[in-house]
Design an enzyme around this catalytic site. Structure first.
Site, PDB file in Angstrom:
ATOM      1  CE1 TYR A  98      29.017   9.244 -21.408  1.00  0.00           C
ATOM      2  CE2 TYR A  98      28.928  10.034 -19.289  1.00  0.00           C
ATOM      3  CZ  TYR A  98      28.767  10.135 -20.412  1.00  0.00           C
ATOM      4  OH  TYR A  98      28.055  11.443 -21.172  1.00  0.00           O
TER       5      TYR A  98
ATOM      6  CG  HIS B 223      32.161  10.098 -25.118  1.00  0.00           C
ATOM      7  ND1 HIS B 223      32.236   9.802 -23.509  1.00  0.00           N
ATOM      8  CD2 HIS B 223      31.464   8.907 -25.445  1.00  0.00           C
ATOM      9  CE1 HIS B 223      31.898   8.512 -23.151  1.00  0.00           C
ATOM     10  NE2 HIS B 223      31.247   8.224 -24.353  1.00  0.00           N
TER      11      HIS B 223
ATOM     12  CB  SER C 190       6.676  -0.352 -17.214  1.00  0.00           C
ATOM     13  OG  SER C 190       7.488  -0.382 -18.436  1.00  0.00           O
TER      14      SER C 190
ATOM     15  CG  LEU D  26      19.247   3.281 -29.601  1.00  0.00           C
ATOM     16  CD1 LEU D  26      18.174   2.319 -30.208  1.00  0.00           C
ATOM     17  CD2 LEU D  26      20.073   3.977 -30.688  1.00  0.00           C
TER      18      LEU D  26
ATOM     19  CG  ASP E 182      21.416  11.141 -24.079  1.00  0.00           C
ATOM     20  OD1 ASP E 182      22.039  11.593 -25.266  1.00  0.00           O
ATOM     21  OD2 ASP E 182      21.898  10.736 -23.381  1.00  0.00           O
TER      22      ASP E 182
HETATM   23  C1  GLA Z   1      25.430   9.304 -23.110  1.00  0.00           C
HETATM   24  C2  GLA Z   1      25.254  10.830 -22.499  1.00  0.00           C
HETATM   25  C3  GLA Z   1      25.191  11.798 -23.333  1.00  0.00           C
HETATM   26  C4  GLA Z   1      26.510  11.602 -24.289  1.00  0.00           C
HETATM   27  C5  GLA Z   1      26.751  10.360 -24.960  1.00  0.00           C
HETATM   28  C6  GLA Z   1      28.124  10.305 -25.635  1.00  0.00           C
HETATM   29  O1  GLA Z   1      24.520   9.129 -23.996  1.00  0.00           O
HETATM   30  O2  GLA Z   1      23.898  10.509 -21.890  1.00  0.00           O
HETATM   31  O3  GLA Z   1      24.964  12.893 -22.736  1.00  0.00           O
HETATM   32  O4  GLA Z   1      27.597  12.219 -23.326  1.00  0.00           O
HETATM   33  O5  GLA Z   1      26.688   9.463 -23.855  1.00  0.00           O
HETATM   34  O6  GLA Z   1      28.328  11.339 -26.535  1.00  0.00           O
END
Ligand code: GLA
Length: 393
Positions: free
Chosen positions: A225, A36, A69, A127, A173
């Protein structure tokens, strides 16, 4: 999970014979530390996993995008036109649309594709299965239209593409999914964008352990979030700094604590600020510990990160906390929740020689009493693999 299916066979079975097909390999990622804080443009330290999405593509002569898929997801089909809107929440077509719109914004629309996707990456587990899908389709559409894109260009557009699906995440990510190197963790910076491969010690092991609870990105977890992101941004603005980087680089930990305690009005803002600044310092320390091979220190930093996510940012859950405690009681050197939180996975760290006993003991302590436990899906080796740009599909 249908990972044994060859996506080229699925492509043929679903859409019949056609022209030349090619494969795109797009892995999941596990964040080791730096949670985060990517959306505040602070460095993070993930690895790419060996679990991945594998997609076969074939260019079409028209602008239709058709995709199948394996498993319960089925076939989706739409026309690739400018300004695509999302379909119903939670539908996997949204990621295909997000990729089409992402490519369109920088390169324009073009030829569509027929595609088939197989995955051995558990969804909604923190993930990055969704980013892996977005990356796979973005690369597939680019190749179908003969565009060559490098890491920096892809990173200009992919994080915004994800927002099309509703989460205002950062760029961690996509960067990890794209640019990781085999055997290495990736130190990813955002201000300016950078990625540095840091070889992980050979005797270190990471285990990705699922809490058996999931955080659906399209559901309530999304609001939670996003609220953390807002709280951290409001705190920064109130203090009048241009960026968290400026705060962390110019203050001692004591000064940052004084800023939080004396100048921020609510506990939520204070604790968000404490988490973000503290986590930034832990990332720097963790990179040093990994480079020195200091497992004890690395483990302590993971544990401290989890405590901060639990107590300050409040994004953990009873299942995640119990799992982290069980991992530590099982002999792990460190453990923490990984990803966006509110469910999903933890990353468990130990020396390779201890892995069999940690694994066995963790099953006994946490999973044995839970009938939904499936070892293959829920306890995954976190061996650092290559990203989509460096993998041989
Ligand atoms: C999700 C978001 C990332 C990051 C994480 C927390 O995976 O896609 O960009 O903010 O949460 O670290």
């Amino acid at each position: 999970m249908p990972e044994s299916v060859d996506p080229r066979d699925l492509l043929l079975q679903t859409f019949g014979p056609g022209g030349e097909s090619w494969l795109v390999y797009s892995p999941g990622r596990v964040n080791l530390i730096g949670e985060h804080i990517d959306y505040h443009s602070l460095p993070v330290f993930p690895i790419a996993m060996r679990r991945r999405i594998l997609a076969a593509f074939r260019a079409r002569a028209d602008n239709r995008i058709r995709a199948v898929s394996a498993g319960p997801y089925g076939v989706r089909e739409f026309e690739w036109t400018p300004g695509l809107e999302p379909v119903g929440a939670g539908d996997w077509e949204n990621y295909l649309r997000a990729a089409a719109e992402t490519v369109r914004r920088k390169w324009g629309t073009g030829r569509g594709v027929d595609a088939a996707v197989v995955s051995d990456l558990p969804p909604a587990a923190g993930l990055s299965s969704s980013s892996a899908l977005l990356v796979a389709f973005t690369l597939g559409l680019l190749r179908a239209n003969n565009h060559l894109a490098v890491f920096e260009e892809l990173m200009e557009v992919l994080p915004d593409g994800e927002q099309f699906v509703g989460t205002r995440g950062g760029g961690m990510d996509h960067a990890a999914v794209l640019g990781s190197r085999k055997g290495c963790a990736s130190l990813i910076g955002f201000d300016p964008l950078s990625i540095r491969a840091v070889p992980a010690p050979n005797d270190w092991a990471f285990l990705v352990a699922h809490s058996l609870t999931t955080a659906e990105k399209s559901g309530a977890a999304r609001e939670l979030y996003n609220s953390r992101r807002v709280a951290g941004s409001v705190a920064l603005k109130r203090l009048g700094y241009p960026s968290y980087k400026a705060v962390v680089e110019n203050h001692t930990p004591e000064e940052m604590e004084a800023l939080a305690a004396e100048r921020l009005p609510t506990i939520e803002e204070q604790d968000s600020f404490r988490h973000v600044t503290g986590e930034a310092l832990r990332v720097g320390a963790a990179v040093g510990a990994l480079e020195r091979g200091d497992a004890e220190q690395f483990g302590r930093l993971l544990v401290a990160s989890h405590a901060s996510l639990r107590d300050k940012l409040k994004i953990s859950s009873p299942a995640l906390d119990e799992l982290v405690d069980a991992a530590l009681a099982s002999g792990a050197t460190g453990a923490r929740l990984t990803g966006g939180g509110f469910g999903g996975c933890t990353v468990v760290f130990c020396l390779k020689r201890d892995l069999p006993s940690v694994r066995e003991e963790l099953i006994r302590r946490f999973y044995a009493s839970r009938p939904e436990f499936d070892e293959r899906a829920h306890l995954i080796a976190g061996e650092p693999g290559p990203g989509a740009l460096y993998a041989e599909a």
